[in-house]
Write an enzyme that holds these catalytic residues in place. Sequence first.
Site, PDB file in Angstrom:
ATOM      1  N   GLU A  77       0.801  -1.228   0.000  1.00 32.69           N
ATOM      2  CA  GLU A  77       0.000   0.000   0.000  1.00 32.69           C
ATOM      3  C   GLU A  77       0.837   1.283   0.000  1.00 32.69           C
ATOM      4  O   GLU A  77       0.343   2.340   0.388  1.00 32.69           O
ATOM      5  CB  GLU A  77      -0.934   0.014   1.219  1.00 32.69           C
ATOM      6  CG  GLU A  77      -2.061  -0.991   1.126  1.00 32.69           C
ATOM      7  CD  GLU A  77      -3.221  -0.594   2.029  1.00 32.69           C
ATOM      8  OE1 GLU A  77      -4.240  -0.129   1.495  1.00 32.69           O
ATOM      9  OE2 GLU A  77      -3.091  -0.736   3.262  1.00 32.69           O
ATOM     10  N   HIS A  96      -0.641   5.838   7.550  1.00 33.53           N
ATOM     11  CA  HIS A  96      -1.814   5.025   7.197  1.00 33.53           C
ATOM     12  C   HIS A  96      -1.990   3.994   8.292  1.00 33.53           C
ATOM     13  O   HIS A  96      -1.029   3.331   8.684  1.00 33.53           O
ATOM     14  CB  HIS A  96      -1.613   4.336   5.852  1.00 33.53           C
ATOM     15  CG  HIS A  96      -2.634   3.261   5.590  1.00 33.53           C
ATOM     16  ND1 HIS A  96      -3.989   3.523   5.595  1.00 33.53           N
ATOM     17  CD2 HIS A  96      -2.508   1.930   5.350  1.00 33.53           C
ATOM     18  CE1 HIS A  96      -4.650   2.394   5.368  1.00 33.53           C
ATOM     19  NE2 HIS A  96      -3.772   1.409   5.217  1.00 33.53           N
ATOM     20  N   HIS A  98      -5.026   1.227  10.566  1.00 34.31           N
ATOM     21  CA  HIS A  98      -6.309   0.510  10.630  1.00 34.31           C
ATOM     22  C   HIS A  98      -6.848   0.571  12.061  1.00 34.31           C
ATOM     23  O   HIS A  98      -7.342  -0.427  12.574  1.00 34.31           O
ATOM     24  CB  HIS A  98      -6.127  -0.963  10.241  1.00 34.31           C
ATOM     25  CG  HIS A  98      -5.478  -1.206   8.919  1.00 34.31           C
ATOM     26  ND1 HIS A  98      -4.866  -2.396   8.597  1.00 34.31           N
ATOM     27  CD2 HIS A  98      -5.354  -0.426   7.825  1.00 34.31           C
ATOM     28  CE1 HIS A  98      -4.384  -2.332   7.360  1.00 34.31           C
ATOM     29  NE2 HIS A  98      -4.654  -1.140   6.870  1.00 34.31           N
ATOM     30  N   HIS A 166     -11.796   0.041   6.192  1.00 30.79           N
ATOM     31  CA  HIS A 166     -10.347  -0.167   6.087  1.00 30.79           C
ATOM     32  C   HIS A 166      -9.555   0.572   7.169  1.00 30.79           C
ATOM     33  O   HIS A 166      -8.859  -0.062   7.961  1.00 30.79           O
ATOM     34  CB  HIS A 166      -9.918   0.292   4.683  1.00 30.79           C
ATOM     35  CG  HIS A 166      -8.478   0.069   4.362  1.00 30.79           C
ATOM     36  ND1 HIS A 166      -7.999   0.015   3.076  1.00 30.79           N
ATOM     37  CD2 HIS A 166      -7.382  -0.083   5.154  1.00 30.79           C
ATOM     38  CE1 HIS A 166      -6.691  -0.189   3.089  1.00 30.79           C
ATOM     39  NE2 HIS A 166      -6.296  -0.248   4.340  1.00 30.79           N
TER      40      HIS A 166
HETATM   41 MN    MN Z   1      -4.277  -0.611   4.890  1.00 31.21          MN
END
Ligand code: MN
Length: 237
Positions: A77, A96, A98, A166
């Site tokens: 990603e 980023h 979760h 996500h």
């Molecule tokens: Mn992710």
Amino acid sequence: MTASPETLRDIVVANHILAHEEVVDAYGHISFRHPDDPEKYLLSRARAPELIEADDIVTYRLDGDAIDAGDRRPYSERMIHGAIYEQRPDVNVVIHNHSYEVIPFASTGTPLRPVTHTCAPIGRDIPVWDIRDKFGETNHLVVTMEQGRNLAAALGGGTIALMKRHGCVVTGTTVAETVMKAIYLQVNAKLQLQTMMIGEPDYLTDTEIEECTAMQQAPISLDRAWEVWCRRAAKNS
Ligand code: MN
């Protein structure tokens, strides 16, 4: 192009802090725009953040091509990072994650808004991006620049975007400010949910968000938080 030992250390420490504060688990990542070349960024090889060391940090071009990866496997990603740097010259740090607390807001679209002063830096309007809108049913990972740019467009001129089913992206200009925002986004999600269980949240007003953000991001607050986050993370590394 090698980054300075100080920059590499900051990336390692930021990874350990995010892991220790449980903003990331085995997944999630933080990148820095390369201090010497705005067309590149620094990001670890694919590894759980709490385990990352300076030797794991790889240099990438904004399109996601690794320059010096060798046999170090990149995160699938990573396009999230390059696409945001490409669109936002003012952004130097991208996270980023979760976060389990944030996901309920990302999945329902219930607006995530500051419920307490320390969480003001998350801002007033946090968009929710849905990969499904343009790319249909996928494994939800952002693995192409087209997907990354679509996410970056949803981020717009803001600093945070939730990713439906996500997680989220959190961006900023300095490492401490961006890490603080990611931590307090999670704190706010937890507090907002708890508040909603017993009543209607009385959110900060726009003026209060501005005033409280200035306070939170001033050295007197930010340096104090950074010191203790570093200490706690170091005890466990
Ligand atoms: Mn992710």
